[in-house]
Design an enzyme around this catalytic site. Structure first.
Site, PDB file in Angstrom:
ATOM      1  N   GLY A  14     -22.296 -63.707  35.031  1.00  7.35           N
ATOM      2  CA  GLY A  14     -22.371 -62.427  35.734  1.00  7.35           C
ATOM      3  C   GLY A  14     -21.995 -62.575  37.203  1.00  7.35           C
ATOM      4  O   GLY A  14     -21.181 -61.814  37.738  1.00  7.35           O
ATOM      5  N   ASP A  71     -28.156 -69.236  47.282  1.00 12.01           N
ATOM      6  CA  ASP A  71     -29.497 -69.522  46.779  1.00 12.01           C
ATOM      7  C   ASP A  71     -30.372 -68.351  47.183  1.00 12.01           C
ATOM      8  O   ASP A  71     -30.234 -67.806  48.280  1.00 12.01           O
ATOM      9  CB  ASP A  71     -30.052 -70.829  47.347  1.00 12.01           C
ATOM     10  CG  ASP A  71     -31.255 -71.286  46.519  1.00 12.01           C
ATOM     11  OD1 ASP A  71     -31.150 -71.302  45.282  1.00 12.01           O
ATOM     12  OD2 ASP A  71     -32.307 -71.602  47.101  1.00 12.01           O
ATOM     13  N   TYR A 156     -36.759 -60.858  38.533  1.00  4.32           N
ATOM     14  CA  TYR A 156     -37.957 -60.096  38.914  1.00  4.32           C
ATOM     15  C   TYR A 156     -37.649 -58.632  39.244  1.00  4.32           C
ATOM     16  O   TYR A 156     -38.516 -57.930  39.779  1.00  4.32           O
ATOM     17  CB  TYR A 156     -38.623 -60.773  40.127  1.00  4.32           C
ATOM     18  CG  TYR A 156     -39.037 -62.200  39.849  1.00  4.32           C
ATOM     19  CD1 TYR A 156     -40.259 -62.485  39.251  1.00  4.32           C
ATOM     20  CD2 TYR A 156     -38.193 -63.269  40.138  1.00  4.32           C
ATOM     21  CE1 TYR A 156     -40.633 -63.794  38.963  1.00  4.32           C
ATOM     22  CE2 TYR A 156     -38.548 -64.583  39.852  1.00  4.32           C
ATOM     23  CZ  TYR A 156     -39.765 -64.834  39.264  1.00  4.32           C
ATOM     24  OH  TYR A 156     -40.135 -66.121  38.971  1.00  4.32           O
ATOM     25  N   LYS A 177     -27.756 -51.122  43.733  1.00  3.55           N
ATOM     26  CA  LYS A 177     -28.511 -52.333  44.081  1.00  3.55           C
ATOM     27  C   LYS A 177     -27.709 -53.198  45.056  1.00  3.55           C
ATOM     28  O   LYS A 177     -28.244 -53.671  46.060  1.00  3.55           O
ATOM     29  CB  LYS A 177     -28.874 -53.130  42.822  1.00  3.55           C
ATOM     30  CG  LYS A 177     -29.653 -54.393  43.142  1.00  3.55           C
ATOM     31  CD  LYS A 177     -29.989 -55.255  41.950  1.00  3.55           C
ATOM     32  CE  LYS A 177     -30.399 -56.647  42.438  1.00  3.55           C
ATOM     33  NZ  LYS A 177     -30.603 -57.621  41.389  1.00  3.55           N
TER      34      LYS A 177
HETATM   35  P1  IMP Z   1     -30.686 -68.582  42.195  1.00  2.00           P
HETATM   36  O1  IMP Z   1     -30.307 -68.116  43.554  1.00  2.00           O
HETATM   37  O2  IMP Z   1     -29.603 -68.348  41.178  1.00  2.00           O
HETATM   38  O3  IMP Z   1     -31.245 -69.988  42.206  1.00  2.00           O
HETATM   39  O4  IMP Z   1     -31.858 -67.618  41.712  1.00  2.00           O
HETATM   40  C1  IMP Z   1     -33.187 -67.831  42.015  1.00  2.00           C
HETATM   41  C2  IMP Z   1     -34.103 -66.943  41.227  1.00  2.00           C
HETATM   42  O5  IMP Z   1     -34.552 -65.905  42.090  1.00  2.00           O
HETATM   43  C3  IMP Z   1     -33.483 -66.217  40.036  1.00  2.00           C
HETATM   44  O6  IMP Z   1     -33.601 -66.973  38.871  1.00  2.00           O
HETATM   45  C4  IMP Z   1     -34.354 -64.984  39.958  1.00  2.00           C
HETATM   46  O7  IMP Z   1     -35.535 -65.305  39.314  1.00  2.00           O
HETATM   47  C5  IMP Z   1     -34.718 -64.704  41.392  1.00  2.00           C
HETATM   48  N1  IMP Z   1     -33.796 -63.704  41.932  1.00  2.00           N
HETATM   49  C6  IMP Z   1     -32.820 -63.912  42.847  1.00  2.00           C
HETATM   50  N2  IMP Z   1     -32.169 -62.770  43.111  1.00  2.00           N
HETATM   51  C7  IMP Z   1     -32.742 -61.826  42.336  1.00  2.00           C
HETATM   52  C8  IMP Z   1     -32.490 -60.434  42.158  1.00  2.00           C
HETATM   53  O8  IMP Z   1     -31.585 -59.815  42.740  1.00  2.00           O
HETATM   54  N3  IMP Z   1     -33.292 -59.805  41.270  1.00  2.00           N
HETATM   55  C9  IMP Z   1     -34.286 -60.427  40.593  1.00  2.00           C
HETATM   56  N4  IMP Z   1     -34.555 -61.713  40.706  1.00  2.00           N
HETATM   57  C10 IMP Z   1     -33.784 -62.413  41.577  1.00  2.00           C
END
Ligand code: IMP
Length: 197
Positions: A14, A71, A156, A177
């Site tokens: 995605g 991140d 979340y 969003k």
């Molecule tokens: P990463 O940046 O891909 O490591 O994501 C970290 C984690 O933060 C994700 O697996 C989600 O659980 C949470 N997260 C980050 N951005 C979002 C968002 O836009 N919506 C909901 N959860 C998020």
């Protein structure tokens, strides 16, 4: 340094599609870590910036191409900023339904009535020569008392109500969003930077 080709440090289909769409009109070809069969880089840092840079710098050095990484995570006031950089790992077996239940019960247990929270994102651009740039985005809001599911969203999203709204991120469409989200804001700064090169 004008960029023609970039590697995006992600295995998330995605996110990859989103970045390709965003950078194609700027004449930049995006190759993902997934397409290049690059291994996942361990997120061993304690801040979003550190983890983002660990990913982009590791890949820029090993491939010789500029690399983009991000991140992000959810920081909850009543939990002293948790789950923060551990947001993905906080969910048992990466099951976010369980992760959201855990978050609600931990908030209850904390005895702190605050519902305030924010999402943060740090996008990093690293060059093979060690040069780098950071772009930060944040969105403030509240944790709902129960999940507010909609058509969209991930992680979340069903629990997060952005400030000034009465629906959750999961109840918004992608464009809505992206306009206000932590990742959308960090990426706008990145795009402005690329356009200025
Ligand atoms: P990463 O940046 O891909 O490591 O994501 C970290 C984690 O933060 C994700 O697996 C989600 O659980 C949470 N997260 C980050 N951005 C979002 C968002 O836009 N919506 C909901 N959860 C998020």
């Amino acid at each position: 340094m004008k960029i023609k080709e970039i590697i995006f440090a992600s295995h998330n289909a995605g996110k990859i599609a989103e970045i390709k769409d965003m950078l194609a009109p700027m004449g930049i070809t995006v190759h993902s870590a997934e397409e290049m069969n690059l291994p996942d880089v361990a997120e061993t840092g304690t801040t979003f910036a550190e983890n983002s840079l660990i990913k982009s710098q590791t890949i820029a050095k090993s491939t010789g191409f500029p690399c983009l990484a991000d991140d992000s995570g959810l920081c909850v006031d009543a939990l002293n900023g948790a789950p923060g950089v551990y947001s993905a790992r906080y969910a048992p077996n990466r099951d976010f339904n369980k992760g959201m239940d855990l978050l609600l019960s931990e908030m209850e247990k904390s005895g702190n009535p605050s519902r305030k929270a924010h999402f943060s994102c740090v996008v990093s651009l690293a060059y093979p020569n060690g040069e780098y740039h950071l772009f930060e985005g944040r969105v403030d809001g509240y944790i709902a008392h129960e999940k507010m599911h909609g058509e969209g969203g991930f992680g979340y999203d069903p629990l997060f109500i952005p400030e000034g709204y009465d629906c959750s991120f999961a109840q918004m469409n992608h464009d809505e969003k992206n306009k206000i989200s932590h990742r959308g804001r960090a990426m706008s700064k990145f795009k402005e930077f690329i356009a200025s090169l």
